[in-house]
Design a protein around this motif. Sequence first.
Motif, short mmCIF file in Angstrom:
data_model
loop_
_atom_site.label_atom_id
_atom_site.label_comp_id
_atom_site.label_asym_id
_atom_site.label_seq_id
_atom_site.Cartn_x
_atom_site.Cartn_y
_atom_site.Cartn_z
N PRO A 120 0.81 -1.22 0.00
CA PRO A 120 0.00 0.00 0.00
C PRO A 120 0.85 1.28 0.00
O PRO A 120 0.35 2.37 -0.25
N GLN A 121 2.13 1.12 0.28
CA GLN A 121 3.06 2.25 0.37
C GLN A 121 4.47 1.67 0.27
O GLN A 121 4.67 0.47 0.47
N ASP A 122 5.46 2.48 -0.04
CA ASP A 122 6.85 2.01 -0.05
C ASP A 122 7.15 1.41 1.33
O ASP A 122 6.76 1.98 2.36
N ALA A 123 7.82 0.24 1.33
CA ALA A 123 7.99 -0.48 2.59
C ALA A 123 9.13 -1.49 2.51
O ALA A 123 9.72 -1.69 1.46
N THR A 124 9.36 -2.13 3.65
CA THR A 124 10.31 -3.23 3.77
C THR A 124 9.57 -4.41 4.39
O THR A 124 8.80 -4.23 5.34
N VAL A 125 9.78 -5.61 3.84
CA VAL A 125 9.17 -6.80 4.43
C VAL A 125 9.75 -6.98 5.83
O VAL A 125 10.95 -7.05 6.02
N ARG A 126 8.87 -7.01 6.81
CA ARG A 126 9.26 -7.08 8.22
C ARG A 126 9.14 -8.48 8.78
O ARG A 126 9.92 -8.90 9.63
N PHE A 127 8.11 -9.22 8.33
CA PHE A 127 7.85 -10.57 8.83
C PHE A 127 7.07 -11.35 7.78
O PHE A 127 6.20 -10.80 7.10
N ALA A 128 7.36 -12.63 7.67
CA ALA A 128 6.58 -13.53 6.81
C ALA A 128 6.64 -14.91 7.45
O ALA A 128 7.71 -15.48 7.61
N GLY A 129 5.49 -15.40 7.89
CA GLY A 129 5.47 -16.70 8.54
C GLY A 129 4.15 -16.94 9.25
O GLY A 129 3.14 -16.31 8.94
N GLY B 74 13.39 -8.07 4.97
CA GLY B 74 14.38 -7.07 4.60
C GLY B 74 14.27 -6.61 3.15
O GLY B 74 14.89 -5.63 2.77
N THR B 75 13.46 -7.30 2.35
CA THR B 75 13.27 -6.92 0.94
C THR B 75 12.50 -5.61 0.85
O THR B 75 11.48 -5.44 1.51
N ARG B 76 12.99 -4.69 0.03
CA ARG B 76 12.31 -3.41 -0.21
C ARG B 76 11.24 -3.60 -1.29
O ARG B 76 11.47 -4.28 -2.28
N VAL B 77 10.09 -3.00 -1.08
CA VAL B 77 9.02 -2.99 -2.07
C VAL B 77 8.53 -1.56 -2.23
O VAL B 77 8.58 -0.77 -1.28
N GLN B 78 8.10 -1.25 -3.43
CA GLN B 78 7.55 0.08 -3.71
C GLN B 78 6.03 0.00 -3.71
O GLN B 78 5.45 -1.07 -3.94
N ARG B 79 5.40 1.10 -3.46
CA ARG B 79 3.94 1.18 -3.50
C ARG B 79 3.45 0.56 -4.81
O ARG B 79 3.92 0.91 -5.89
N GLY B 80 2.54 -0.41 -4.72
CA GLY B 80 1.98 -1.06 -5.89
C GLY B 80 2.68 -2.34 -6.30
O GLY B 80 2.17 -3.09 -7.12
N ASP B 81 3.85 -2.63 -5.73
CA ASP B 81 4.56 -3.88 -6.04
C ASP B 81 3.80 -5.06 -5.43
O ASP B 81 3.28 -4.98 -4.32
N VAL B 82 3.80 -6.18 -6.14
CA VAL B 82 3.21 -7.40 -5.60
C VAL B 82 4.07 -7.88 -4.44
O VAL B 82 5.29 -8.00 -4.56
N VAL B 83 3.41 -8.13 -3.32
CA VAL B 83 4.11 -8.61 -2.12
C VAL B 83 3.92 -10.12 -1.97
O VAL B 83 4.85 -10.83 -1.62
N GLY B 84 2.72 -10.61 -2.24
CA GLY B 84 2.45 -12.04 -2.07
C GLY B 84 1.06 -12.38 -2.52
O GLY B 84 0.44 -11.65 -3.30
N THR B 85 0.56 -13.51 -2.03
CA THR B 85 -0.78 -13.97 -2.38
C THR B 85 -1.61 -14.20 -1.13
O THR B 85 -1.08 -14.48 -0.04
N VAL B 86 -2.91 -14.09 -1.30
CA VAL B 86 -3.86 -14.36 -0.23
C VAL B 86 -4.06 -15.88 -0.20
O VAL B 86 -4.66 -16.44 -1.12
#
Length: 140
Positions: free
Chosen positions: A45-54, A84-96
Amino acid sequence: MIWPVSTVRSPSQVTRRFDAPAQPWLPGHRGVDLPVTSGIEFIAPQDATVRFAGRVAGKDVVSLMLDSGLISTFEPARTRLSVGTRVQRGDVVGTVEGESDHCRDSCLHWGVRAARNDYRDPAFYVGMRFIGLKPDGDTG
């Protein structure tokens, strides 16, 4: 911010609204539920960094540290991105997809918080625009 799924364009589409608890330990709904089907992609939804996945308490969760300082969390969600991966607003992060205690195969729970127990309504931030006035260059 922007809506994290392409199927949602306005707050009227939210299937379960934010309901802040009176105290941090009391019941409430600490986010919004967005209508989706399992397998749909969600975006930053905004420029960000992946903080947690699990997994957290049997739920599949992905969290982003937004550049604004807020933390955005999605459930049920999975990503192939590393912490730690950087993502930009609108980038695909994952799947539901995955396990959830209330959003299995029908919604994506999207939460936003400013601090440990400072939950915010994500719908409030979508579409917010900041207007800045600038001089027109005519100093005469």
